[in-house]
Enzyme design. Sequence first.
Site, short mmCIF file in Angstrom:
data_model
loop_
_atom_site.label_atom_id
_atom_site.label_comp_id
_atom_site.label_asym_id
_atom_site.label_seq_id
_atom_site.Cartn_x
_atom_site.Cartn_y
_atom_site.Cartn_z
N LYS A 108 0.05 24.33 -37.11
CA LYS A 108 -1.01 23.44 -36.64
C LYS A 108 -1.12 22.17 -37.49
CE LYS A 108 -4.89 25.58 -35.23
NZ LYS A 108 -6.03 26.55 -35.20
N LYS A 137 -1.88 32.85 -38.75
CA LYS A 137 -1.51 34.03 -37.97
C LYS A 137 -1.90 33.70 -36.52
CE LYS A 137 -0.40 38.33 -37.41
NZ LYS A 137 1.03 38.65 -37.57
N HIS A 175 -12.53 32.78 -27.22
CA HIS A 175 -13.02 31.61 -27.94
C HIS A 175 -14.54 31.68 -27.92
CE1 HIS A 175 -13.17 27.14 -28.91
NE2 HIS A 175 -14.39 27.41 -28.53
N HIS A 220 -5.77 24.47 -23.41
CA HIS A 220 -6.79 24.32 -24.47
C HIS A 220 -8.00 23.51 -24.03
CE1 HIS A 220 -3.93 26.28 -26.98
NE2 HIS A 220 -3.07 25.28 -26.96
N LYS A 267 -11.49 23.56 -21.95
CA LYS A 267 -12.42 24.55 -21.40
C LYS A 267 -12.76 24.22 -19.95
CE LYS A 267 -14.14 24.68 -26.08
NZ LYS A 267 -15.03 23.99 -27.05
N ARG A 290 -20.33 17.08 -33.62
CA ARG A 290 -20.93 16.25 -32.56
C ARG A 290 -21.56 17.17 -31.53
NH1 ARG A 290 -17.30 17.79 -28.70
NH2 ARG A 290 -15.21 18.12 -29.48
N ARG A 316 -17.07 22.92 -15.26
CA ARG A 316 -16.75 21.49 -15.30
C ARG A 316 -16.07 21.12 -13.98
NH1 ARG A 316 -14.62 20.08 -21.39
NH2 ARG A 316 -15.88 21.65 -22.48
P1 ADP Z 1 -7.80 21.51 -31.33
O1 ADP Z 1 -8.66 20.86 -32.38
O2 ADP Z 1 -6.51 20.78 -31.12
O3 ADP Z 1 -8.53 21.82 -30.07
P2 ADP Z 1 -8.13 24.26 -32.31
O4 ADP Z 1 -7.83 24.67 -33.70
O5 ADP Z 1 -9.57 24.15 -31.93
O6 ADP Z 1 -7.33 22.90 -31.98
O7 ADP Z 1 -7.43 25.27 -31.31
C1 ADP Z 1 -7.47 25.06 -29.93
C2 ADP Z 1 -7.07 26.33 -29.18
O8 ADP Z 1 -5.76 26.76 -29.59
C3 ADP Z 1 -7.96 27.51 -29.45
O9 ADP Z 1 -9.13 27.52 -28.63
C4 ADP Z 1 -7.01 28.64 -29.11
O10 ADP Z 1 -6.90 28.73 -27.70
C5 ADP Z 1 -5.67 28.16 -29.64
N1 ADP Z 1 -5.47 28.60 -31.06
C6 ADP Z 1 -5.72 27.88 -32.18
N2 ADP Z 1 -5.44 28.59 -33.30
C7 ADP Z 1 -4.99 29.79 -32.88
C8 ADP Z 1 -4.53 31.01 -33.55
N3 ADP Z 1 -4.48 31.12 -34.89
N4 ADP Z 1 -4.15 32.06 -32.77
C9 ADP Z 1 -4.20 31.98 -31.42
N5 ADP Z 1 -4.60 30.89 -30.73
C10 ADP Z 1 -4.99 29.81 -31.44
#
Ligand code: ADP
Length: 447
Positions: free
Chosen positions: A158, A201, A208, A235, A237, A291, A337
């Site tokens: 990430k 991991k 979520h 990703h 919602k 926010r 939405r």
């Molecule tokens: P962004 O800021 O780009 O939206 P996030 O960290 O909030 O990134 O992650 C977005 C989505 O990605 C999460 O809601 C989930 O669906 C998936 N995700 C993120 N991290 C993980 C993880 N460690 N394991 C499984 N899915 C993940």
Amino acid sequence: MFNKILIANRGEIALRVIRACKEMGIGSVAVHSTADADAMHVRMADESICIGPPSGTQSYLSIPNIISACEITGAEAIHPGYGFLSENANFVQIVQDHGLTFIGPTADHINMMGDKITAKDTMKNLGVPCVPGSDGGVPTLKDARKVAEEMGFPVIVKATAGGGGRGMKLARTADDLEEAFSTARSESKAAFGNDEVYIEKYLTLPRHIEIQVFGDGKGRAVHLGERDCSLQRRHQKVFEESPSPVVDAETRARIGKVCADAVAAINYAGAGTIEFLYENDEFFFIEMNTRLQVEHPVTEAVYGVDLVREQIRVAAGLPMSFEQDDLVPDGHAIEVRINAEKLPEFRPSPGKITQFHAPGGLGVRMDSHIYDGYSIPPYYDSLIAKLIVHAPDRPAALARLKRSLDELIVDGVDTTTPLHRALLEEPDILSGNYDIHWLEKWLETYR
Ligand code: ADP
């Protein structure tokens, strides 16, 4: 209290903020691009001012134009809504340097939570449970291999600067790691100008679940329960509810307190959302949004509060109008939405709305900026309405959502309404049995 607030946004969220201003007796200033001259937020605000051509970067994201608009109109504070400049620490600093008030947290808090490694470190130190992962950034492929092998596959690479699902790559096995690592880095470099990545991991079947928090900036904070936003496409919602079908009162009180205490400890001001993945009865922090969220109305429905009013009060230096004990959840709320998009590809479908009828009745809230004859411009996101229903319990909320969707008429453009209708026929949705991958899997067969 402020005399006049400028809303640095458009669409339904600009209207949402204008409504709060009106109820508080505060003047409102709408800003708009040339493409939005006929937009509803422009009609509803007390004053309006054009801040540039259609392109977002030259209008809603143009800091000099927005600051000038404040100076011309005499607005004393800026509400950023969500998206655009809402999480831009540089903007917050400039707003303050001009003697104006930003309705939201400080630039330092935005920076702290905008950098995901710092956010995770901070939360971990404050006792918030986090997804197991690398200790900070992972600079080389060799380091990535070491971390991933110690943790075990699958892992997710990430971007530290990530957002909107960009710069995030899954490696199911060791063979996938090299590609995941290099694409996450290059995507992040291209999107955010920063190629630092970290490793977590990968949780295989999580939900979520996010906790709404609110702080007064002086060491007091509360939580307003959770929202379950597991139904996502890419990703993004599409369906949000509160309470989550899998969180009970004891769990809510426990994780809610952890979150409220964490934001109180850093003197956080205003609305914030702490996002978790939830698997096997455990919460794992992924990020904090500094926010108001798109899905805030489900929390407002269940807790009977006006979060925008509260944001404005706290920004004006007033105390919060509620304490934790005042915040008792009541019933169940669901938001869907509605986007102007053509199914099944979800292709944007801008154009002229020839007929519009909003659903109504008990427990129905429609936050939307569209109207009969409105032309949806092609330059911005495709959200045209949020339909929120509130009822005593989940089955009643689902029934209310179904009948509200049946009342909704939007002609002239394609919308995602048929998707929501179809989802309400699914036994898993009706029973609340879904995780973050459910919708993507279901969409493979949806035509
Ligand atoms: P962004 O800021 O780009 O939206 P996030 O960290 O909030 O990134 O992650 C977005 C989505 O990605 C999460 O809601 C989930 O669906 C998936 N995700 C993120 N991290 C993980 C993880 N460690 N394991 C499984 N899915 C993940």
